[in-house]
Design an enzyme around this catalytic site. Sequence first.
Site, PDB file in Angstrom:
ATOM      1  N   ASP A 444       0.838  -1.193   0.007  1.00 49.31           N
ATOM      2  CA  ASP A 444       0.069  -0.155   0.164  1.00 49.31           C
ATOM      3  C   ASP A 444       0.759   1.019   0.125  1.00 49.31           C
ATOM      4  O   ASP A 444       2.114   1.266   0.298  1.00 49.31           O
ATOM      5  CB  ASP A 444      -0.856   0.007   1.101  1.00 49.31           C
ATOM      6  N   GLU A 447       2.770   6.909  -2.505  1.00 43.17           N
ATOM      7  CA  GLU A 447       2.554   8.228  -3.321  1.00 43.17           C
ATOM      8  C   GLU A 447       3.049   9.418  -2.527  1.00 43.17           C
ATOM      9  O   GLU A 447       3.479  10.143  -3.089  1.00 43.17           O
ATOM     10  CB  GLU A 447       0.950   8.196  -3.632  1.00 43.17           C
ATOM     11  N   ASP A 511      -8.835   3.913  -3.134  1.00 44.52           N
ATOM     12  CA  ASP A 511     -10.018   4.237  -2.511  1.00 44.52           C
ATOM     13  C   ASP A 511     -11.167   4.808  -3.301  1.00 44.52           C
ATOM     14  O   ASP A 511     -10.955   5.806  -4.004  1.00 44.52           O
ATOM     15  CB  ASP A 511      -9.482   5.140  -1.234  1.00 44.52           C
TER      16      ASP A 511
END
Length: 780
Positions: A444, A447, A511
Site C-alpha cells: 500500500d 505516493e 480508495d
Amino acid sequence: MKFNDGFWRLKHGVKAYYGLQVVQVKAIDTGYDLQVATRPIQSRGDTLGGPLLSVRVHSPTQGVIGVNIDHVVSEQPKTNIGLFPDDGPVPDVTLSKEDKTHTLKTGDLTAKITENPYTITFKSPKQVLTEAGYKYQALYEVPSKWTTLSASQSSSLTTDPLSNPNPTPLPPIIYYINSELKTSPGELIYGLGEQFGPFVKNGQAVRIWNQDGGTSSDQAYKCVPFYITNRGYGVFINHPGEVEVEVNSEKVSRVGVSVADFSLEYFLIYGETPLEILQRYTRMTGRPALLPSWTYGLWLSTSFLTDYSTETVSSFLQGMQERNCPVRVFHIDCFWMKQYEWCSFTFDPDNFPDPKAYLAEIKEKYGVKICLWINPYISQLSPIFKEGVEGGYFIKRTNCTVWQWDLWQPGLAVVDVTNPDARKWYTDKLSALIDLGVDAFKTDFGERIPHANVVFHDGSEPIRFHNTYSVVYNELVFNLLKERFGEGEAVVFARSATVGGQRFPVHWGGDCESTWEAMAEAMRGALSLTLSGFGYASHDIGGFEGLPPPEIYQRWVAFGLFSSHSRLHGSSSYRVPWIYGEDAAKSMSKFLEAKHQLMPYIYNLSIEANSKGHPLMRAMFLEFPDDRTTHYLDRQFMLGPNLLVAPVFVPLKEETEYYLPAGRWTSFFHPERTIDGPKWVREVVPLDEVPLWVRPGSVLVLGPPGIGRPDYDYTKDLEVRVYELEEGGVVKVDVPAGKGKVMAGKVVAERKTGEEGVQVKNEGVEVKSVWYSGQAPGSI
C-alpha cells in the site's frame, strides 16, 4: 502547463524561446543531432546570444522515433527512465536527405525534418500521423509569482509545517521545456496511467505526479507518461519527474507536454494496431510478470477498520466455503499490527497470539494463500523505529535529520529505498513474515513521498524520484517473493506505480466510494491503466468507503469477477456476500465458477501479457480499432480478444445499454441467445446476470465445473466451445500447463467448406465434450 493567454499571446511575464530554424545538422548512427535557433538567423550577428535548443531525432528500435530536446547540456545528464529492461535496443534506421529536408525511417515509421522553418512530421505508409510544426518546441521563462504552482510545488508535502518546516522559496524564474504535437480531427487520446476522469482525455490537463486523492478526484495513484491515440501511434515521455500534459486543453488541436527542467525527451511509437503499439511500448519499458495461477481466484479481505479476531476470520472463510464461494487468497489488512505502530511487522498478540500456528491452520483447513498489508512508512511508536534511525534507513532532510510527519501515523518516517542497507533491513522484516506462512504482500501507499528539502541515500533528485519511488518499492517486495518462492510465483497487490511498474503486478484502483459513480470511476481507471502498459487491473469490489446497497454490491461482484484479479475489500464494513443477502452469495458462486472454468483461457492471456505486453482487460477500441463506435466506450470491455463484458451501472428495473460490434455474438451463460452486430442493446438485466458475450470465430477451452479453484490441471476433462466459425475456418488454441509459459497441448477446431458442423482435434490434452454454436455436444 499553460503558458498562453488565448492562442496568440503569452501570459503576463512569460517569455518564450521557440525553435525556429535548424542551423546545424549532424547525422549519427541512429538519427540526427540538430542545433535549433530560437531567433531568426539572417547574419552572423544573429548568432550572438540567446538560447539554442539541442535536438536529437533518433530511433532506438524499429517503429519508434525519439525526440530529445535540451537547453543546457552538461557532462553528467540527469537520469531518465531506464529503457529496455529485458531486451536491448535494436536500431533499424535509414537516413536520407533532399535539399533542406532530412528523413529518418525505421520500419514503417518516417520522420521528415525541415530546416527553415523547423518542423518534424511523422508518417506511416497510410497517412501523416502527427507533426511538431513551426514553433511547437520552446523554452519558457515563467516568473514564479505569476505561475499557477505545479503539483510538485504546491502539494501538502511542501506546505505542511511538520513535513517541511523551513521551505526553500521558489526561484524568481522557473524554466520549462515544452513540446507539442498536432492532433487531427477525430483523433482521440487515451491512457496517461490510472486516470479516473473521462476515458477520452481530449480537453483535459493531466499531471503525471502520483498522489493519494481517491478515485473521485483529478489525482491518481498510478500516473504514467504515456498516451495512445486512435490514429496509429502512442507517445512515451521519457521523464521521471512531474510531467504536465495539456490534451487539447491549452491549444485545442495540440497535445502539449512540459517539464520544469532543461531537458525533455519523448518517443513516438507506431503500430498497425493499438495492440502493436502497446507491444512496442512495453518492450521499451518492461512487460508484466507472469503470475501464479492461484492469484486469479477470489481474494477476501478483513477490510480495514473492522474486527480482525481469529474467530471472525475463521467464520468468514467457513461461510464462504459453505456457500460455494471458495476463497483462494485471504488478505489481512492494517490492524494485524498494533495501532500506532505501523509498520512494526509484528502481529498484534491480542488478536493473533500464535500467528504461525493460526496461519498454518486456516491455510490447511480452507486452502487459502495469505496476503498481508504493508507500506514503506514507519511510525515513531513502532518498536523498530529506533533501528531505522540508527541504521540511517529513512529519508533525511537536508540538515541530516530524519524526515517525519504525522499524517497516517504519528511521526512516521519513510524507508529510503535507494539505500542498499535499508532495502535489506526492510526485506529481512518481510522475510520473517514469509517464514510464518505469508505468501504475498499488499504494498500500500508509496505516493506521499517527500521531495522538498530532503536527500536520498544515492543522491537521487527528490522531485525526479517522487514517482519512481513506487516502482522501486514494489520491485523490492516482488523480488523478495520471487527469491523465496521461485520464478512465476511472486505477486504483490500494489496501489502506487508509474512507468515500468507494470513489471511487478498486480495493481488495484485505490480508495473509491460504494456508489454507481465510483464503480464507473474504477472501470475508467482500469481501462486507462491497461492502455498504459499494465497487463492487470483490480479494484475494491463493492467500493472501499461506505456500505454499498445490496444491488450495487451484486453488480460490482459481476464486474470484479471478470476483471483480471478479484478482491473483496472495504473500509469500515465487510464484503462477505451474505451481509448483502443470500442471493448475493448465489450470484457470486455462479460468476466465480465461470472464472474458474475460464482459467485455461485467462492463463493464456497472462502468458500473452508477459510475452507481448497485451493487457487482459482491454478497452473496446484495442480489439476493434476500425469500428469508430468503440473508440468512446468506457462502460464495457474485452477480457482478452474473445469475451465482451458489459457490467451494469443502473438500478434494477432500469435498462442498461451496451454495444456489440459486427458479427453474430453468443451469450456465454445462455448460448441459445445470439445477437447480430453491430448493434446497441438495451435491456433490463436480472441481478444475478451480467452481459457476457463471446466473439464470433472464438474457440474457448474450459476447465471442468465444480473444481472450486483457479489452479488445477488444465489438460483434463476439458470442454471445447466453438462459436460461429466461418466456412473454411481453422482456429488453433494452445492449452497451457498452468505453470510458467509451458504449453501442455493444443486444440484445433475446423469447419470445412460446405459443412455445418465442426471437427475438433486435440493433442496432449483430454477433451470431454464439444459444443458448437447452439448445437448439442458432439463427438471428437
